[in-house]
Design a protein around this motif. Sequence first.
Motif, PDB file in Angstrom:
ATOM      1  N   GLU A  37      52.782 -17.818 -14.227  1.00 48.41           N
ATOM      2  CA  GLU A  37      51.696 -17.192 -13.470  1.00 48.41           C
ATOM      3  C   GLU A  37      51.242 -15.901 -14.148  1.00 48.41           C
ATOM      4  N   ARG A  38      52.188 -15.069 -14.546  1.00 47.18           N
ATOM      5  CA  ARG A  38      51.847 -13.806 -15.215  1.00 47.18           C
ATOM      6  C   ARG A  38      51.200 -14.062 -16.571  1.00 47.18           C
ATOM      7  N   ILE A  39      51.719 -15.036 -17.293  1.00 52.96           N
ATOM      8  CA  ILE A  39      51.133 -15.383 -18.589  1.00 52.96           C
ATOM      9  C   ILE A  39      49.694 -15.847 -18.396  1.00 52.96           C
ATOM     10  N   GLY A  40      49.454 -16.651 -17.383  1.00 53.94           N
ATOM     11  CA  GLY A  40      48.102 -17.111 -17.073  1.00 53.94           C
ATOM     12  C   GLY A  40      47.177 -15.963 -16.721  1.00 53.94           C
ATOM     13  N   GLN A  41      47.671 -15.003 -15.944  1.00 57.04           N
ATOM     14  CA  GLN A  41      46.866 -13.831 -15.587  1.00 57.04           C
ATOM     15  C   GLN A  41      46.489 -13.028 -16.829  1.00 57.04           C
ATOM     16  N   LEU A  42      47.454 -12.842 -17.708  1.00 60.66           N
ATOM     17  CA  LEU A  42      47.176 -12.093 -18.938  1.00 60.66           C
ATOM     18  C   LEU A  42      46.189 -12.832 -19.826  1.00 60.66           C
ATOM     19  N   ALA A  43      46.334 -14.139 -19.923  1.00 64.45           N
ATOM     20  CA  ALA A  43      45.408 -14.938 -20.722  1.00 64.45           C
ATOM     21  C   ALA A  43      43.996 -14.861 -20.141  1.00 64.45           C
ATOM     22  N   ASP A  44      43.872 -14.955 -18.822  1.00 62.08           N
ATOM     23  CA  ASP A  44      42.557 -14.853 -18.178  1.00 62.08           C
ATOM     24  C   ASP A  44      41.936 -13.482 -18.424  1.00 62.08           C
ATOM     25  N   ARG A  45      42.746 -12.446 -18.347  1.00 62.02           N
ATOM     26  CA  ARG A  45      42.239 -11.081 -18.576  1.00 62.02           C
ATOM     27  C   ARG A  45      41.772 -10.915 -20.017  1.00 62.02           C
ATOM     28  N   LYS A  46      42.518 -11.484 -20.954  1.00 61.33           N
ATOM     29  CA  LYS A  46      42.115 -11.421 -22.366  1.00 61.33           C
ATOM     30  C   LYS A  46      40.738 -12.060 -22.548  1.00 61.33           C
ATOM     31  N   GLU A  47      40.511 -13.199 -21.906  1.00 62.53           N
ATOM     32  CA  GLU A  47      39.224 -13.886 -22.021  1.00 62.53           C
ATOM     33  C   GLU A  47      38.102 -13.065 -21.357  1.00 62.53           C
ATOM     34  N   GLU A  48      38.401 -12.424 -20.231  1.00 57.53           N
ATOM     35  CA  GLU A  48      37.413 -11.555 -19.578  1.00 57.53           C
ATOM     36  C   GLU A  48      37.016 -10.411 -20.499  1.00 57.53           C
ATOM     37  N   LEU A  49      37.997  -9.802 -21.146  1.00 59.06           N
ATOM     38  CA  LEU A  49      37.724  -8.698 -22.071  1.00 59.06           C
ATOM     39  C   LEU A  49      36.878  -9.177 -23.246  1.00 59.06           C
ATOM     40  N   TYR A  50      37.163 -10.361 -23.739  1.00 61.57           N
ATOM     41  CA  TYR A  50      36.371 -10.936 -24.824  1.00 61.57           C
ATOM     42  C   TYR A  50      34.906 -11.058 -24.399  1.00 61.57           C
ATOM     43  N   ARG A  51      34.680 -11.617 -23.213  1.00 57.08           N
ATOM     44  CA  ARG A  51      33.296 -11.779 -22.744  1.00 57.08           C
ATOM     45  C   ARG A  51      32.609 -10.435 -22.553  1.00 57.08           C
ATOM     46  N   GLU A  52      33.322  -9.457 -22.048  1.00 53.90           N
ATOM     47  CA  GLU A  52      32.757  -8.112 -21.896  1.00 53.90           C
ATOM     48  C   GLU A  52      32.345  -7.551 -23.253  1.00 53.90           C
ATOM     49  N   LEU A  53      33.195  -7.726 -24.247  1.00 51.91           N
ATOM     50  CA  LEU A  53      32.890  -7.212 -25.586  1.00 51.91           C
ATOM     51  C   LEU A  53      31.674  -7.887 -26.202  1.00 51.91           C
ATOM     52  N   VAL A  54      31.593  -9.215 -26.122  1.00 47.77           N
ATOM     53  CA  VAL A  54      30.445  -9.881 -26.738  1.00 47.77           C
ATOM     54  C   VAL A  54      29.162  -9.586 -25.977  1.00 47.77           C
ATOM     55  N   ARG A  55      29.259  -9.391 -24.690  1.00 46.46           N
ATOM     56  CA  ARG A  55      28.048  -9.008 -23.939  1.00 46.46           C
ATOM     57  C   ARG A  55      27.623  -7.587 -24.297  1.00 46.46           C
ATOM     58  N   ARG A  56      28.582  -6.720 -24.504  1.00 44.96           N
ATOM     59  CA  ARG A  56      28.268  -5.321 -24.838  1.00 44.96           C
ATOM     60  C   ARG A  56      27.790  -5.188 -26.279  1.00 44.96           C
ATOM     61  N   ASP A  57      28.512  -5.821 -27.202  1.00 44.38           N
ATOM     62  CA  ASP A  57      28.241  -5.622 -28.625  1.00 44.38           C
ATOM     63  C   ASP A  57      27.354  -6.696 -29.238  1.00 44.38           C
ATOM     64  N   GLY A  58      27.196  -7.820 -28.525  1.00 43.07           N
ATOM     65  CA  GLY A  58      26.398  -8.914 -29.061  1.00 43.07           C
ATOM     66  C   GLY A  58      27.182  -9.752 -30.047  1.00 43.07           C
ATOM     67  N   ILE A  59      26.576 -10.841 -30.435  1.00 39.78           N
ATOM     68  CA  ILE A  59      27.171 -11.748 -31.419  1.00 39.78           C
ATOM     69  C   ILE A  59      26.025 -12.550 -32.013  1.00 39.78           C
ATOM     70  N   GLU A  60      26.155 -12.874 -33.257  1.00 48.91           N
ATOM     71  CA  GLU A  60      25.113 -13.634 -33.958  1.00 48.91           C
ATOM     72  C   GLU A  60      25.647 -15.019 -34.311  1.00 48.91           C
ATOM     73  N   PRO A  61      24.773 -16.016 -34.324  1.00 46.48           N
ATOM     74  CA  PRO A  61      25.207 -17.329 -34.795  1.00 46.48           C
ATOM     75  C   PRO A  61      25.616 -17.233 -36.270  1.00 46.48           C
ATOM     76  N   LEU A  62      26.504 -18.099 -36.677  1.00 46.76           N
ATOM     77  CA  LEU A  62      26.891 -18.148 -38.086  1.00 46.76           C
ATOM     78  C   LEU A  62      25.667 -18.475 -38.943  1.00 46.76           C
ATOM     79  N   PRO A  63      25.645 -17.997 -40.176  1.00 46.53           N
ATOM     80  CA  PRO A  63      24.524 -18.347 -41.061  1.00 46.53           C
ATOM     81  C   PRO A  63      24.366 -19.863 -41.175  1.00 46.53           C
ATOM     82  N   GLY A  64      23.134 -20.317 -41.006  1.00 49.03           N
ATOM     83  CA  GLY A  64      22.831 -21.734 -41.122  1.00 49.03           C
ATOM     84  C   GLY A  64      22.851 -22.506 -39.821  1.00 49.03           C
ATOM     85  N   VAL A  65      23.397 -21.931 -38.755  1.00 47.07           N
ATOM     86  CA  VAL A  65      23.517 -22.670 -37.485  1.00 47.07           C
ATOM     87  C   VAL A  65      22.151 -23.026 -36.918  1.00 47.07           C
ATOM     88  N   VAL A  66      21.239 -22.073 -36.866  1.00 47.37           N
ATOM     89  CA  VAL A  66      19.935 -22.337 -36.256  1.00 47.37           C
ATOM     90  C   VAL A  66      19.184 -23.408 -37.041  1.00 47.37           C
TER      91      VAL A  66
END
Length: 170
Positions: free
Chosen positions: A16-45
């Motif tokens: 349960e604790r491991i799951g909570q930590l994993a979920d929090r890590k993913e939340e932080l990831y989403r916060e970072l990409v929303r704040r800092d942005g992210i670009e598609p890899l070259p050639g994707v579009v």
Amino acid sequence: IFPKFFSSWVDPQDSERIGQLADRKEELYRELVRRDGIEPLPGVVALLDSLATAGIPCSVGSSTPRANIDAIMEIIGLGDRFQAITAAEDVTEGKPDPQVFRKAAARVGASPSDSVVFEDAHVGIAAGLAAGMKVIAVATTHPIDSLGEADLVVESLEGVSAATLRELIA
């Protein structure tokens, strides 16, 4: 001392604790990409444009939580290019098991033998091959010379097109 610190922080048996930590890590990831942005890899579009023009359906098959995929699609603005998404929540087995890629293909009505997986990780390459699909490995996380088990290995997606996929499957 390092392992001792971690063993006192989270008991490996405390799922349960491991799951909570994993979920929090993913939340932080989403916060970072929303704040800092992210670009598609070259050639994707350009690749997605080529596939759309050729009428080739695209499906995401990922071990990532759906919320992460949705966040990335929203930020880069390419969500409408994919007809289906298969995420971590949609499968019971993780890579290198081929389940995620088989489901992703099935969701767009494609057979494994007519499908191409794009991967940057060894377990993903193994999963794509185990699914009976062709695999294009992209050297974004691992050196190009370590990705040799894939059907095609590229430095980037620049220059990869619908014609490349057709040649690979032929």
